[in-house]
Enzyme design. Structure first.
Site, PDB file in Angstrom:
ATOM      1  N   GLN A 158     -48.721  25.350 -19.306  1.00 44.29           N
ATOM      2  CA  GLN A 158     -50.128  25.095 -19.005  1.00 44.29           C
ATOM      3  C   GLN A 158     -51.019  25.912 -19.937  1.00 44.29           C
ATOM      4  OE1 GLN A 158     -51.237  22.848 -16.573  1.00 44.29           O
ATOM      5  NE2 GLN A 158     -53.256  23.218 -17.454  1.00 44.29           N
ATOM      6  N   ASP A 169     -46.112  17.192 -23.160  1.00 43.79           N
ATOM      7  CA  ASP A 169     -47.543  17.268 -23.456  1.00 43.79           C
ATOM      8  C   ASP A 169     -47.848  16.641 -24.822  1.00 43.79           C
ATOM      9  OD1 ASP A 169     -49.610  18.063 -21.893  1.00 43.79           O
ATOM     10  OD2 ASP A 169     -49.517  20.198 -22.386  1.00 43.79           O
ATOM     11  N   LYS A 184     -49.338  18.975 -10.561  1.00 43.65           N
ATOM     12  CA  LYS A 184     -48.209  18.457 -11.354  1.00 43.65           C
ATOM     13  C   LYS A 184     -46.903  18.623 -10.584  1.00 43.65           C
ATOM     14  CE  LYS A 184     -50.733  19.186 -15.586  1.00 43.65           C
ATOM     15  NZ  LYS A 184     -51.145  20.070 -16.685  1.00 43.65           N
TER      16      LYS A 184
END
Ligand code: NDP
Length: 298
Positions: free
Chosen positions: A99, A122, A55
């Protein structure tokens, strides 16, 4: 024997990343706006480290401002929430991704709820899930967004009236995919571990999305001939070759029995090389979307 079209995640993800990079360049040139992504990793889970590195690298390659915050596994909930609040207030940051999974002892829901919904790239905050459910503009979870891009590139923009079956009802994948298919005017069935006669349910699908986490569970004869199959599953299994298996080597497979499905489906995403590659590209796209909305650029 007919062979399904293979929906290539590598090519599609490369194209999307190139589009994002072009948009970032334009935002910088026309508006002086550089989209910024902050990724937070707590602990040292090896798979998470790989995802976080990818990422960071891809956001830099797209011309974004990129921050990676690596915290030790013993980080307290209070310290993690303090970092999230600091990122919420940072004008250089438009997207925040923590994460998952977090190490034991940390409350994932509380962390996600602390992220500013406008920066929740997200798409997991209840505000974004609720907005998606109500058909309002939202930040959409990356993997479901990737599924829809692959579907539209295969079937065209008009998905109205198609029978879609989503196997799996997680907040991360199953539910948002089903919402997106519904918003595209598909007739949607969500199947799960308590569904009766799952093979018959799957056989009704013009579009079959598998997000289960069970290696090769969906067999060839569960698939309607000509259906489009999106395999979200990523499962690590031992090699069938006994020599490699004895060496402890593993490989990735999806939730669909790929070889059987190839002979029946009209189109299918492979694993690896399918949906998984779209997730990071969609994260970049979400960061651009968030930056534009925060800056009031249409
Ligand atoms: P979850 O474990 O959160 O959800 C799995 C879902 O599958 C649940 O709704 C569960 O039903 C259902 N299920 C489990 N067993 C069966 C069964 N025997 N029959 C029917 N349904 C069943 O997983 P995720 O949604 O997070 O992930 C699904 C898969 O997608 C995993 O392989 C994961 O690794 C992969 N993944 C891939 C990503 C990518 O980038 N490509 C990103 C995210 C996930 P119930 O609710 O009843 O328990």
């Amino acid at each position: 024997m007919p062979q399904a079209q293979i929906i290539d995640g590598k090519v599609t993800a490369e194209r999307l990343r190139a589009e994002v990079a072009a948009e970032v360049a334009e935002l910088k040139a026309r508006h002086g706006l550089q989209p910024g992504l902050a990724v937070v990793l707590v602990g040292e889970d090896p798979a998470s480290q790989v995802y976080v590195r990818s990422k960071g690298e891809h956001s830099l390659a797209a011309g974004m401002h990129s921050q990676t915050h690596r915290l030790p596994a013993e980080t307290s909930q209070a310290d993690l929430l303090a970092l999230v609040r600091q990122l919420n207030a940072d004008p250089k940051i438009h997207g925040i991704l923590v994460q998952l999974p977090l190490p034991k002892g940390l409350d994932e829901k509380a962390v996600i709820e602390t992220i500013d919904p406008a920066k929740d790239v997200d798409g997991l905050h209840v505000v974004n899930a609720g907005r998606l459910a109500q058909g309002l503009p939202a930040l959409i979870p990356c993997t479901p967004l990737g599924c829809m891009i692959m579907l539209r590139q295969t079937l065209g923009d008009d998905l109205a009236g198609k029978r879609a079956v989503v196997v799996g009802r997680s907040v991360l994948v199953g539910k948002p995919v089903a919402q997106l298919l519904l918003a595209a005017d598909c007739t949607v069935t969500i199947a799960h571990s308590r569904t009766r006669d799952l093979p018959a349910v799957c056989r009704e699908a013009d579009i079959l999305v598998a997000a289960v986490g069970r290696p090769q569970m969906i067999k060839g004869d569960w698939i309607k001939p000509g259906a489009t199959v999106i395999d979200v599953g990523i499962n690590r299994v031992p090699f069938s070759d006994p020599v490699k298996a004895a060496q402890g080597k593993t490989k990735l497979v999806g939730d669909v029995a790929y070889k059987e499905a190839l002979a029946v489906a009209g189109a299918i995403t492979p694993v690896p090389g399918g949906v998984g590659l779209m997730t990071v590209a969609c994260l970049l796209q979400n960061t651009v979307t968030a930056a534009k909305r925060i800056a009031g650029i249409a």
